[in-house]
Design an enzyme around this catalytic site. Structure first.
Site, PDB file in Angstrom:
ATOM      1  N   ASP A 145       0.861  -1.172   0.000  1.00  0.00           N
ATOM      2  CA  ASP A 145       0.000   0.000   0.000  1.00  0.00           C
ATOM      3  C   ASP A 145       0.903   1.230   0.000  1.00  0.00           C
ATOM      4  O   ASP A 145       2.129   1.133   0.125  1.00  0.00           O
ATOM      5  CB  ASP A 145      -0.942  -0.019   1.210  1.00  0.00           C
ATOM      6  CG  ASP A 145      -2.234   0.754   0.948  1.00  0.00           C
ATOM      7  OD1 ASP A 145      -2.242   1.621   0.049  1.00  0.00           O
ATOM      8  OD2 ASP A 145      -3.224   0.501   1.645  1.00  0.00           O
ATOM      9  N   TRP A 146       0.301   2.366  -0.107  1.00  0.00           N
ATOM     10  CA  TRP A 146       0.989   3.646  -0.325  1.00  0.00           C
ATOM     11  C   TRP A 146       2.122   3.871   0.693  1.00  0.00           C
ATOM     12  O   TRP A 146       1.881   4.116   1.861  1.00  0.00           O
ATOM     13  CB  TRP A 146      -0.051   4.759  -0.229  1.00  0.00           C
ATOM     14  CG  TRP A 146       0.370   6.116  -0.609  1.00  0.00           C
ATOM     15  CD1 TRP A 146       0.958   7.051   0.193  1.00  0.00           C
ATOM     16  CD2 TRP A 146       0.207   6.740  -1.885  1.00  0.00           C
ATOM     17  NE1 TRP A 146       1.168   8.213  -0.489  1.00  0.00           N
ATOM     18  CE2 TRP A 146       0.721   8.057  -1.774  1.00  0.00           C
ATOM     19  CE3 TRP A 146      -0.302   6.328  -3.101  1.00  0.00           C
ATOM     20  CZ2 TRP A 146       0.711   8.954  -2.845  1.00  0.00           C
ATOM     21  CZ3 TRP A 146      -0.316   7.224  -4.171  1.00  0.00           C
ATOM     22  CH2 TRP A 146       0.187   8.519  -4.029  1.00  0.00           C
TER      23      TRP A 146
END
Length: 786
Positions: free
Chosen positions: A324-325
């Site tokens: 994820d980011w």
């Protein structure tokens, strides 16, 4: 067939030694195997990887945000902000020209947040200038349609609304349409479906989920993946799906996104993991995203048990993992279990991670770690193989570009619009009706419409960009469309288009106008609209400490209630609203959730009786935050005792939803009473009769309970459902199937088994006991599934 582990590793070890020499020895007249479309995918991958240096491979594991996204971020931020905010796609020390150059050199393998089809083509053209001409894999958050950055795309209802339809086939259909719109605009990979099982509705991402039940979430997730990927995502109209987030971020210790989760292994296996197992084994999902959060002290991005031991080795996951980011770097920054980004990369890749979202330095650390002997080259090779497999199967080596002339004729087509409207109609839940709906005898009447969500883009929900006015219908606009047909007059008052904007003056004006009307439609709720961050009250990274209405909304409602006028409340929100007092003091409550581009039309059709509501709640609506955790599938001892000041029953149960007609259910019947083997099946049949005066659709629901088990099990578990349409007076027989998986759970050794014993089968139209009728079956022998 893939090479054996030994031979594959040997081949790639040789490629590391010779590196670019292989490229130099290939004459210009030769066509490499990897560029030959008639060769099989495995041979093409092996040939390409034999030509790749370690640096080339690390680049394929690296993802960056698009150039236009970077430029926008730079334009929005001050110099001081640039180093503080890592959520804007800005890379300190790098300009867009640097990223373009890296792409041209083949040092970037993937992009996300590419804003237009033109930009997608430009980036692919840069990649084609690289020595090996490896195309880019471009991803986007097409959560409910491809409208995150694509103006003019079809905006379908948000996932919580889609789940309320209890219609898997429709989910599969709109997912396939989303894939078509994605490919037309240059993206081939979507970071959806979110198959987190919701257990705490304070979590702002509630609207991004399919609700609280593992079976419903699993069904919707499988349908979404099948629609997006097709058979194997090799068609030019399909994309790679991404199941997320592994795991259990929806039950954090405080309801906040990315906060720690502390749950038992049993809860993980019984509640949170079933949708992932099904996504892998039934739908062959080709990518999985790890979660921001830690679980029982282990950050999701370095959880080897989850990523490798369980998902890959036990359940057979064949695709690749993406972070994820920025979350690989956060192993050090947030979780403090690594000393720096480099060590975070080591921990994450060693656990099974394959691609970094997003930014520089990651690939440099990959190369350093391999050269230092800390990270095995086999781990890198495994990751790159799967990423390249995706690119070959997607056909990107043959045609990485999109035809810009076809964009407008492919997105927001009449067929897509109709599917979005149908999903909105089926997802809207009627929670209360004191006989006022559907609206009748409106000739000459005055309808007053107000509320913060009555006339804006909040109906679109999170993960959408601003859309053209002509591409969506607000609730006010939807009601106005029927004014001529039903001969009523409508008046709208903007009391503040965000809940935070409602003032006492607004309330007084609205009260005065309501007093002069015959009927009030009061549109309340929360705001998850992504491009309105200062005013968001729910959505990603905007979590709730209460389930009550935000801002001054309840005071607005109280003032209008004082007029004595009949009131229909319409909720627009991705999160449930818990306002028992309000619901008891108005005539009707319509929960529209976040119904998408045609939500206003669908709401108006339901108010006018053009459409009979048929949506069902995909989650339990509690009376207050104080009741949490409030779920239908709780354990037997959850409510032995009482609260001091609160009821222990929910405001509305899971699976609940009213209709304008009435339905009668017979006692369930079974095809046989004994379940004997892993391949056995039992059909459960129930007769459903429309006993009212209007055609309607009902959702027949089937629950099971293991009456005596070696470990405690929920009092009921959803295991089947089916929509049925009935004319007045019509009866239909609905059959639902019980399989071994329907009865199984995890034993002491966490094998998936059916234990011998008696099971209660319940059928009806909600999870409430009063709405269910039952029959029993038995399993005489233990059955081991996994």
């Amino acid at each position: 067939m893939r090479l054996t582990k030994v031979s594959f590793s040997f081949l790639l070890a040789i490629s590391l030694f010779f590196g670019c020499q292989a490229q130099k020895k290939t004459s210009k007249s030769d066509t490499p195997i990897y560029l030959n479309p008639s060769a099989n995918v495995d041979a093409r991958i092996q040939d390409l990887m034999s030509r790749m240096t370690l640096e080339d491979k690390a680049a394929q594991m690296s993802q960056y945000v698009g150039l236009e996204h970077m430029r926008k971020a730079l334009g929005d931020l001050s110099e001081d902000d640039l180093d503080k905010n890592d959520a804007q796609g800005f890379y300190p020390g790098f300009k867009t020209t640097d990223i373009a150059r890296l792409t041209e050199e083949g040092k970037i393998g993937s992009f996300l947040h590419v804003l237009t089809a033109e930009e997608a083509n430009e980036l692919q053209a840069l990649a084609q200038k690289s020595p090996l001409k490896i195309p880019l894999l471009i991803g986007i958050d097409a959560i409910h349609g491809n409208a995150y950055y694509q103006g003019g795309a079809t905006v379908y209802p948000t996932p919580i609304t889609q789940a309320a339809t209890f219609n898997d086939d429709l989910m599969r259909k709109v997912s396939a349409q989303t894939a078509t719109e994605m490919r037309a605009t240059g993206t081939q990979w979507t970071f959806t479906p979110n198959i987190d099982v919701l257990r705490d509705p304070r979590w702002g991402r509630t609207g991004e989920t399919f609700g609280e039940d593992p079976f419903l979430v699993g069904n919707m997730g499988v349908a979404a993946i099948e629609g997006l990927q097709g058979e194997d995502f090799s068609s030019t109209n399909h994309v790679i799906a991404c199941a997320k987030h592994l795991i259990a971020g929806s039950q954090s210790i405080n309801g906040l996104n990315a906060s720690p989760t502390d749950v038992s292994k049993r809860t993980l296996f019984e509640i949170f993991l079933p949708p992932y197992r099904r996504a892998v084994q039934e739908a062959n999902v080709f990518s999985i995203m790890a979660a921001h959060n830690e679980v029982n002290g282990m950050p999701g991005h370095m959880d080897k048990f989850m990523m490798t031991d369980l998902m890959r080795n036990r359940w057979g996951f064949k695709g690749f993992y993406v972070s994820d980011w920025n979350d690989i770097s956060r192993i050090a920054k947030w979780h403090h279990v690594a000393k720096d980004f480099k060590e975070s990369v080591l921990f994450s890749l060693s656990a099974g991670m394959d691609m970094n979202m997003h930014g520089p330095f990651f690939q440099d650390y990959v190369v350093e770690l391999v050269n230092e002997g800390k990270l095995g080259v086999e781990r890198v090779n495994d990751a790159v193989y799967k990423i390249l497999e995706a690119k070959f199967k997607l056909g990107l080596f043959e045609n990485p570009y999109v035809d810009l002339k076809k964009v407008k004729t492919t997105i927001f087509t009449p067929e897509h619009q109709e599917a979005a409207l149908q999903q909105a109609r089926e997802g809207i839940v009627l929670q209360k009706n004191d006989g006022i709906l559907p609206l009748r005898n409106l000739d000459g009447k005055r309808i007053f419409i107000t509320g913060p969500n009555a006339d804006n883009m909040t109906i679109l929900g999170d993960w959408t960009s601003p859309q053209p006015d002509e591409n969506y219908v607000t609730i006010k606009e939807g009601i106005d469309q029927f004014a001529k047909k039903y001969k009523f007059n409508s008046e709208y008052y903007d009391c503040g288009q965000r809940s935070k904007w409602i003032t006492d003056e607004n309330i007084n004006i609205a009260k005065s106008k309501a007093a002069q009307s015959d009927l009030v439609v009061l549109v309340l709720g929360e705001n998850s609209y992504r491009h309105d961050w200062p005013n968001k009250t729910t959505g990603e990274n905007i979590d709730r400490a209460t389930l009550a209405l935000s801002g001054n909304q309840l005071n607005l409602a109280k003032a209008i209630i004082e007029t004595g006028k009949p009131i229909v409340v319409v909720y627009v929100s991705g999160s449930p609203i818990a306002e028992p007092w309000l619901e008891s003091n108005v005539k009707a409550v319509v929960n529209a959730w976040e119904p998408g581009a045609f939500g206003g039309q669908a709401v108006a059709e339901i108010l006018m009786g053009e459409v009979n509501p048929s949506g069902k709640l995909p989650l339990t609506v509690p009376r207050s935050v104080g009741q949490l955790q409030m779920v239908y599938n709780h354990k037997p001892t959850a409510y032995i005792h009482k609260y001091n000041t609160e009821k222990k029953v929910p405001l509305h149960p899971f699976g609940f939803g009213l209709s304008y007609t009435s339905f009668q259910f017979s006692e369930p019947q079974v095809s046989k009473t004994s379940f004997n083997s892993i391949d056995d099946k039992i059909l459960v049949s129930v007769n459903v009769t429309n006993t009212g005066e209007m055609e309607g659709e009902e959702v027949v629901q089937m629950y099971i309970r293991d009456n005596i088990s070696s470990y405690t099990r929920p009092i009921k578990e959803l295991k089947g459902y089916k929509r049925v349409s009935l004319e007045p007076g019509e009866t239909k027989t609905v059959s639902l199937e019980i399989k071994a998986e329907s009865l199984a759970f995890y034993d002491a050794d966490f094998h998936f088994v059916v234990e011998p014993g008696e099971f209660t089968i319940m059928t009806g139209n909600s999870s409430a006991d009063k709405d269910l009728k039952s029959i029993t079956i038995n399993a005489p022998d233990k059955i081991i599934l996994d």
